[in-house]
Design a protein around this motif. Structure first.
Motif, PDB file in Angstrom:
ATOM      1  N   LEU A   1      36.843  41.040  39.545  1.00  0.00           N
ATOM      2  CA  LEU A   1      36.135  40.472  38.388  1.00  0.00           C
ATOM      3  C   LEU A   1      35.285  41.531  37.689  1.00  0.00           C
ATOM      4  O   LEU A   1      35.218  41.568  36.451  1.00  0.00           O
ATOM      5  N   LEU A   2      34.634  42.394  38.464  1.00  0.00           N
ATOM      6  CA  LEU A   2      33.830  43.471  37.881  1.00  0.00           C
ATOM      7  C   LEU A   2      34.706  44.415  37.061  1.00  0.00           C
ATOM      8  O   LEU A   2      34.323  44.830  35.960  1.00  0.00           O
ATOM      9  N   GLU A   3      35.888  44.726  37.578  1.00  0.00           N
ATOM     10  CA  GLU A   3      36.803  45.601  36.847  1.00  0.00           C
ATOM     11  C   GLU A   3      37.246  44.956  35.534  1.00  0.00           C
ATOM     12  O   GLU A   3      37.274  45.611  34.483  1.00  0.00           O
ATOM     13  N   ILE A   4      37.577  43.679  35.583  1.00  0.00           N
ATOM     14  CA  ILE A   4      38.006  42.969  34.373  1.00  0.00           C
ATOM     15  C   ILE A   4      36.899  42.972  33.326  1.00  0.00           C
ATOM     16  O   ILE A   4      37.131  43.255  32.145  1.00  0.00           O
ATOM     17  N   VAL A   5      35.682  42.658  33.746  1.00  0.00           N
ATOM     18  CA  VAL A   5      34.558  42.598  32.815  1.00  0.00           C
ATOM     19  C   VAL A   5      34.285  43.970  32.209  1.00  0.00           C
ATOM     20  O   VAL A   5      34.103  44.108  30.990  1.00  0.00           O
ATOM     21  N   PHE A   6      34.273  45.000  33.036  1.00  0.00           N
ATOM     22  CA  PHE A   6      33.990  46.349  32.530  1.00  0.00           C
ATOM     23  C   PHE A   6      35.046  46.802  31.523  1.00  0.00           C
ATOM     24  O   PHE A   6      34.713  47.307  30.443  1.00  0.00           O
ATOM     25  N   LEU A   7      36.316  46.621  31.865  1.00  0.00           N
ATOM     26  CA  LEU A   7      37.379  47.066  30.961  1.00  0.00           C
ATOM     27  C   LEU A   7      37.388  46.254  29.668  1.00  0.00           C
ATOM     28  O   LEU A   7      37.677  46.794  28.592  1.00  0.00           O
ATOM     29  N   ALA A   8      37.057  44.964  29.755  1.00  0.00           N
ATOM     30  CA  ALA A   8      36.978  44.143  28.547  1.00  0.00           C
ATOM     31  C   ALA A   8      35.857  44.628  27.635  1.00  0.00           C
ATOM     32  O   ALA A   8      36.017  44.687  26.409  1.00  0.00           O
ATOM     33  N   MET A   9      34.737  44.993  28.213  1.00  0.00           N
ATOM     34  CA  MET A   9      33.627  45.520  27.421  1.00  0.00           C
ATOM     35  C   MET A   9      34.003  46.851  26.786  1.00  0.00           C
ATOM     36  O   MET A   9      33.688  47.117  25.620  1.00  0.00           O
ATOM     37  N   ALA A  10      34.716  47.693  27.544  1.00  0.00           N
ATOM     38  CA  ALA A  10      35.137  48.981  26.994  1.00  0.00           C
ATOM     39  C   ALA A  10      36.152  48.784  25.873  1.00  0.00           C
ATOM     40  O   ALA A  10      36.100  49.471  24.845  1.00  0.00           O
ATOM     41  N   ALA A  11      37.083  47.844  26.046  1.00  0.00           N
ATOM     42  CA  ALA A  11      38.106  47.593  25.033  1.00  0.00           C
ATOM     43  C   ALA A  11      37.507  47.019  23.759  1.00  0.00           C
ATOM     44  O   ALA A  11      37.977  47.308  22.655  1.00  0.00           O
ATOM     45  N   SER A  12      36.465  46.216  23.905  1.00  0.00           N
ATOM     46  CA  SER A  12      35.849  45.581  22.735  1.00  0.00           C
ATOM     47  C   SER A  12      34.955  46.531  21.954  1.00  0.00           C
ATOM     48  O   SER A  12      34.601  46.256  20.804  1.00  0.00           O
ATOM     49  N   GLY A  13      34.549  47.641  22.582  1.00  0.00           N
ATOM     50  CA  GLY A  13      33.725  48.627  21.903  1.00  0.00           C
ATOM     51  C   GLY A  13      32.250  48.297  21.853  1.00  0.00           C
ATOM     52  O   GLY A  13      31.491  48.984  21.162  1.00  0.00           O
ATOM     53  N   VAL A  14      31.815  47.273  22.606  1.00  0.00           N
ATOM     54  CA  VAL A  14      30.414  46.870  22.533  1.00  0.00           C
ATOM     55  C   VAL A  14      29.479  47.914  23.133  1.00  0.00           C
ATOM     56  O   VAL A  14      28.289  47.945  22.813  1.00  0.00           O
ATOM     57  N   LEU A  15      30.016  48.782  23.998  1.00  0.00           N
ATOM     58  CA  LEU A  15      29.187  49.812  24.615  1.00  0.00           C
ATOM     59  C   LEU A  15      29.437  51.198  24.034  1.00  0.00           C
ATOM     60  O   LEU A  15      28.961  52.189  24.567  1.00  0.00           O
ATOM     61  N   GLY A  16      30.201  51.249  22.933  1.00  0.00           N
ATOM     62  CA  GLY A  16      30.521  52.546  22.354  1.00  0.00           C
ATOM     63  C   GLY A  16      31.705  53.179  23.058  1.00  0.00           C
ATOM     64  O   GLY A  16      32.310  52.592  23.958  1.00  0.00           O
ATOM     65  N   ASP A  17      32.048  54.406  22.667  1.00  0.00           N
ATOM     66  CA  ASP A  17      33.229  55.057  23.246  1.00  0.00           C
ATOM     67  C   ASP A  17      32.911  56.407  23.865  1.00  0.00           C
ATOM     68  O   ASP A  17      33.772  57.279  23.966  1.00  0.00           O
ATOM     69  N   SER A  18      31.684  56.591  24.315  1.00  0.00           N
ATOM     70  CA  SER A  18      31.284  57.866  24.901  1.00  0.00           C
ATOM     71  C   SER A  18      31.978  58.097  26.237  1.00  0.00           C
ATOM     72  O   SER A  18      31.991  57.229  27.111  1.00  0.00           O
ATOM     73  N   ASP A  19      32.557  59.288  26.401  1.00  0.00           N
ATOM     74  CA  ASP A  19      33.197  59.646  27.662  1.00  0.00           C
ATOM     75  C   ASP A  19      32.199  59.758  28.809  1.00  0.00           C
ATOM     76  O   ASP A  19      32.587  59.708  29.975  1.00  0.00           O
ATOM     77  N   VAL A  20      30.928  59.889  28.481  1.00  0.00           N
ATOM     78  CA  VAL A  20      29.899  60.058  29.506  1.00  0.00           C
ATOM     79  C   VAL A  20      29.888  58.874  30.461  1.00  0.00           C
ATOM     80  O   VAL A  20      29.733  59.034  31.673  1.00  0.00           O
ATOM     81  N   TRP A  21      30.062  57.669  29.945  1.00  0.00           N
ATOM     82  CA  TRP A  21      30.079  56.485  30.801  1.00  0.00           C
ATOM     83  C   TRP A  21      31.477  55.922  30.977  1.00  0.00           C
ATOM     84  O   TRP A  21      31.790  55.317  32.014  1.00  0.00           O
TER      85      TRP A  21
END
Length: 233
Positions: free
Chosen positions: A96-116
């Motif tokens: 579930l944590l993996e799904i949530v994290f990847l969904a947030m990354a795909a949606s762009g809500v956290l930006g696209d910085s390679d740092v995180w």
């Protein structure tokens, strides 16, 4: 059928391994030639680029290595008896944590910085491979292919030489399937990342959600069968 048994099904392993190959291709193609899962590749490239003086590029391989080690530490903690009463299914929590994290990354809500983004993907992918470790009764890994391919070849030979062994050939088919799914996931990941960039991660999310749904269906089916057997007695 409990969660652990359902998570060992061929279909679930296929979807998890597809996502593993996908994520490696996603970070390599879309984020500077760094692997999300294949730490052997990251270590090799770190050494090569350090030796050739490519300091900035070499440094890009360090965060995913740190994230990998941290994920191993987290999974170890989740399996301790002290956490057992509050976290009954650590593998489910990790998925579930993996799904949530990847969904947030795909949606762009956290930006696209390679740092995180890159270490974050490495972290959740490592949680996946440490939480889902078997196809049926056979150990495998869902985020890299070297071990799967080596053991598939070994099982194939054991199944044919010196005599026919149905069990060994069955195991070879499972590991061969996992190896092919990793390749297919990398192929799809490279193609879609070039087209969609970070939005391509929605495909990985769909694969993981499908794996979760399949686990739920298998658990429910087994519970219904058990209930029918009890009612018929």
């Amino acid at each position: 059928m409990d969660f652990d048994a359902a998570s060992r099904s061929r279909e679930v392993a296929a979807m998890l391994t597809l996502s593993g190959g996908f994520l490696d291709a996603f970070t390599y193609v879309g984020h500077g030639g760094v692997f999300a899962n294949t730490m052997t590749g990251n270590v090799a490239l770190l050494g090569i680029q350090t030796a050739t003086g490519q300091w900035v590029q070499a440094g890009r391989h360090i965060p995913p290595l740190i994230a990998f080690v941290f994920a191993v530490f987290v999974v170890h903690l989740l399996r301790l008896d002290a956490f057992a009463p509050s976290i009954r299914r650590p593998a489910l929590v990790c998925l579930l944590l993996e799904i949530v994290f990847l969904a947030m990354a795909a949606s762009g809500v956290l930006g696209d910085s390679d740092v995180w983004l890159i270490p974050g993907i490495s972290f959740v992918a490592t949680l996946q491979t440490l939480s889902f470790t078997h196809i049926e009764k056979l150990a495998y890994t869902s985020v890299m292919t070297t071990g799967n391919l080596r053991r598939a070849a070994k099982k194939l030979l054991e199944g044919l030489i010196p005599r026919y062994d149905r069990t060994a050939l069955h195991d070879a088919s499972l590991l061969g399937m996992a190896s092919f799914c990793f390749f297919a996931g990398a192929l799809i990941g490279a193609f879609t990342t070039r087209m969609l960039h970070d939005r391509a991660l929605w495909l990985a999310v769909l694969l993981l959600v499908a794996a979760l749904v399949r686990i739920g269906v298998l658990v429910r089916r087994r519970d219904d069968e058990r209930g029918s057997q009890i009612a018929g007695q």
